[in-house]
Design an enzyme around this catalytic site. Sequence first.
Site, PDB file in Angstrom:
ATOM      1  N   GLY A 145      -0.352   4.887  -0.569  1.00 38.74           N
ATOM      2  CA  GLY A 145      -1.364   5.529   0.497  1.00 38.74           C
ATOM      3  C   GLY A 145      -0.961   6.586   1.007  1.00 38.74           C
ATOM      4  N   THR A 148      -3.493  -1.362   9.723  1.00 42.17           N
ATOM      5  CA  THR A 148      -4.573  -1.233   9.070  1.00 42.17           C
ATOM      6  C   THR A 148      -5.762  -1.462  10.237  1.00 42.17           C
ATOM      7  OG1 THR A 148      -3.852  -2.559   7.232  1.00 42.17           O
ATOM      8  CG2 THR A 148      -6.197  -2.231   7.429  1.00 42.17           C
ATOM      9  N   LYS A 190     -11.524   9.268   5.945  1.00 40.44           N
ATOM     10  CA  LYS A 190     -11.168   7.909   6.939  1.00 40.44           C
ATOM     11  C   LYS A 190     -12.659   6.991   6.558  1.00 40.44           C
ATOM     12  CE  LYS A 190     -10.233   6.116  11.498  1.00 40.44           C
ATOM     13  NZ  LYS A 190      -9.613   5.130  10.788  1.00 40.44           N
ATOM     14  N   GLY A 235       0.820  -1.362   0.118  1.00 42.56           N
ATOM     15  CA  GLY A 235      -0.034   0.056  -0.016  1.00 42.56           C
ATOM     16  C   GLY A 235       0.812   1.125  -0.042  1.00 42.56           C
ATOM     17  N   THR A 284      -8.473   3.172  17.126  1.00 39.10           N
ATOM     18  CA  THR A 284      -8.158   3.719  18.244  1.00 39.10           C
ATOM     19  C   THR A 284      -8.968   4.054  19.269  1.00 39.10           C
ATOM     20  OG1 THR A 284      -6.258   4.820  17.109  1.00 39.10           O
ATOM     21  CG2 THR A 284      -6.319   5.665  19.398  1.00 39.10           C
ATOM     22  N   HIS A 316     -11.207  12.588  12.814  1.00 41.61           N
ATOM     23  CA  HIS A 316     -10.225  12.328  12.035  1.00 41.61           C
ATOM     24  C   HIS A 316     -10.512  13.004  10.528  1.00 41.61           C
ATOM     25  CE1 HIS A 316      -9.286   8.993  14.304  1.00 41.61           C
ATOM     26  NE2 HIS A 316      -8.100   8.952  13.705  1.00 41.61           N
TER      27      HIS A 316
HETATM   28  P1  NAD Z   1      -5.006   5.414   1.949  1.00 41.35           P
HETATM   29  O1  NAD Z   1      -6.561   4.814   1.614  1.00 41.35           O
HETATM   30  O2  NAD Z   1      -4.542   6.600   1.682  1.00 41.35           O
HETATM   31  O3  NAD Z   1      -4.067   4.013   1.698  1.00 41.35           O
HETATM   32  C1  NAD Z   1      -4.217   2.655   1.606  1.00 41.35           C
HETATM   33  C2  NAD Z   1      -3.447   2.110   0.397  1.00 41.35           C
HETATM   34  O4  NAD Z   1      -3.554   0.756   0.313  1.00 41.35           O
HETATM   35  C3  NAD Z   1      -3.958   2.610  -0.906  1.00 41.35           C
HETATM   36  O5  NAD Z   1      -2.937   3.236  -1.656  1.00 41.35           O
HETATM   37  C4  NAD Z   1      -4.421   1.522  -1.506  1.00 41.35           C
HETATM   38  O6  NAD Z   1      -4.383   1.655  -2.951  1.00 41.35           O
HETATM   39  C5  NAD Z   1      -3.709   0.506  -0.847  1.00 41.35           C
HETATM   40  N1  NAD Z   1      -4.109  -1.044  -1.285  1.00 41.35           N
HETATM   41  C6  NAD Z   1      -5.229  -1.402  -0.982  1.00 41.35           C
HETATM   42  N2  NAD Z   1      -5.449  -2.719  -1.275  1.00 41.35           N
HETATM   43  C7  NAD Z   1      -4.096  -3.095  -1.538  1.00 41.35           C
HETATM   44  C8  NAD Z   1      -3.438  -4.319  -1.841  1.00 41.35           C
HETATM   45  N3  NAD Z   1      -4.316  -5.754  -1.931  1.00 41.35           N
HETATM   46  N4  NAD Z   1      -2.216  -4.647  -1.833  1.00 41.35           N
HETATM   47  C9  NAD Z   1      -1.494  -3.527  -1.941  1.00 41.35           C
HETATM   48  N5  NAD Z   1      -2.131  -2.130  -1.780  1.00 41.35           N
HETATM   49  C10 NAD Z   1      -3.498  -2.067  -1.427  1.00 41.35           C
HETATM   50  O7  NAD Z   1      -5.391   4.946   3.506  1.00 41.35           O
HETATM   51  P2  NAD Z   1      -4.512   5.521   4.827  1.00 41.35           P
HETATM   52  O8  NAD Z   1      -5.120   6.831   5.174  1.00 41.35           O
HETATM   53  O9  NAD Z   1      -2.954   5.759   4.408  1.00 41.35           O
HETATM   54  O10 NAD Z   1      -4.713   4.662   5.818  1.00 41.35           O
HETATM   55  C11 NAD Z   1      -4.351   3.057   5.718  1.00 41.35           C
HETATM   56  C12 NAD Z   1      -4.970   2.283   6.948  1.00 41.35           C
HETATM   57  O11 NAD Z   1      -3.953   2.456   8.026  1.00 41.35           O
HETATM   58  C13 NAD Z   1      -6.246   2.776   7.430  1.00 41.35           C
HETATM   59  O12 NAD Z   1      -6.881   1.443   7.885  1.00 41.35           O
HETATM   60  C14 NAD Z   1      -6.244   3.503   8.381  1.00 41.35           C
HETATM   61  O13 NAD Z   1      -7.178   3.622   9.414  1.00 41.35           O
HETATM   62  C15 NAD Z   1      -5.060   2.791   9.076  1.00 41.35           C
HETATM   63  N6  NAD Z   1      -4.167   3.885   9.824  1.00 41.35           N
HETATM   64  C16 NAD Z   1      -3.621   3.412  11.034  1.00 41.35           C
HETATM   65  C17 NAD Z   1      -2.746   3.966  11.771  1.00 41.35           C
HETATM   66  C18 NAD Z   1      -1.705   3.445  13.114  1.00 41.35           C
HETATM   67  O14 NAD Z   1      -1.250   4.063  13.814  1.00 41.35           O
HETATM   68  N7  NAD Z   1      -2.166   1.848  13.323  1.00 41.35           N
HETATM   69  C19 NAD Z   1      -2.433   5.403  11.461  1.00 41.35           C
HETATM   70  C20 NAD Z   1      -3.061   5.974  10.405  1.00 41.35           C
HETATM   71  C21 NAD Z   1      -3.847   5.200   9.723  1.00 41.35           C
END
Ligand code: NAD
Length: 271
Positions: A13, A101, A161, A10, A168, A157
């Site tokens: 993203g 994720t 989102k 990903g 969290t 957020h």
């Molecule tokens: P985003 O949509 O910008 O990025 C997700 C990326 O994953 C996209 O580029 C998408 O094309 C890609 N993707 C989807 N399916 C895929 C696959 N099968 N193989 C490869 N890539 C794939 O979202 P984001 O804002 O970057 O957030 C992503 C996740 O992280 C969300 O679930 C969010 O809630 C989570 N998050 C967690 C934390 C943490 O601290 N744990 C912090 C921020 C965001």
Amino acid sequence: MEQLKVGIVGCAGRMGRMLAQVVDDTEDCALAGGTEHEGAAALGRDLGELAGIGARGLAVGSDPAALFAACDAVIDFTTPAALPVHAGLAGDSGTIYVVGTTGLGPEHEAALAHAAAGAPVVQAANMSLGVNLLLALVEQVSAALGPDYDIEVLEMHHRHKVDAPSGTALALGRAAAAGRGVELGEVLQRVRDGVTGPRRAGDIGFATLRGGDVAGEHSVIFAGEGERLELTHKAGTREIFARGAVRAALWCSGKPAGRYTMRDVLGLAGG
Ligand code: NAD
């Protein structure tokens, strides 16, 4: 110390690009590659250029198996639907697997267990130091104040989102419930709408705000008769989550296969 080869699934993203910057900026890590899903616009583009750090000679691919085989650690901030394939590859290859994720459900547990049987795995809905400290504090305050204080969890957020309440917020609710010795599922109040009647004693309520570019704000409110205690964390930048994830990947280096938490990684008491 040899650099840890880190891959990012990903990688195009919001978090993926931030992770590429942080990995590249971390002395003990080497950016080793990244993937996107089939048909993604970023396929074939240079991973470094995509992340705004200049070309690194690494083209965004769509073959996660090749990425897991080439890396010491893979960081996954994608979607719940993508998790089973990635977790399967981690378990089979023994590659360190760090999952940020959110929106994961009980149906993802088997995949994470498979990963943890073959590799060190860290999964956390929030990878920041501050939020992980907050989780410990919330459990402590909840136990100290007892059931006379109503607990509400408020989060905000950015407008993109897709899941609510945030992972969290739910983790904070679980910590508050643990402080009272109950399961969150027994007291969870996710939404209130219309004529709801008075608040049920012991409930833990959630409220969700969405808008703009807010990286993440969480408050746990303990409302009693005549006083209110509020514990709040505000993320100013996504970089704190990426730094936590990279720290988790480095911490896993040399550790046996198994499931670890950010409390383990950060060495927080009670971990
Ligand atoms: P985003 O949509 O910008 O990025 C997700 C990326 O994953 C996209 O580029 C998408 O094309 C890609 N993707 C989807 N399916 C895929 C696959 N099968 N193989 C490869 N890539 C794939 O979202 P984001 O804002 O970057 O957030 C992503 C996740 O992280 C969300 O679930 C969010 O809630 C989570 N998050 C967690 C934390 C943490 O601290 N744990 C912090 C921020 C965001």
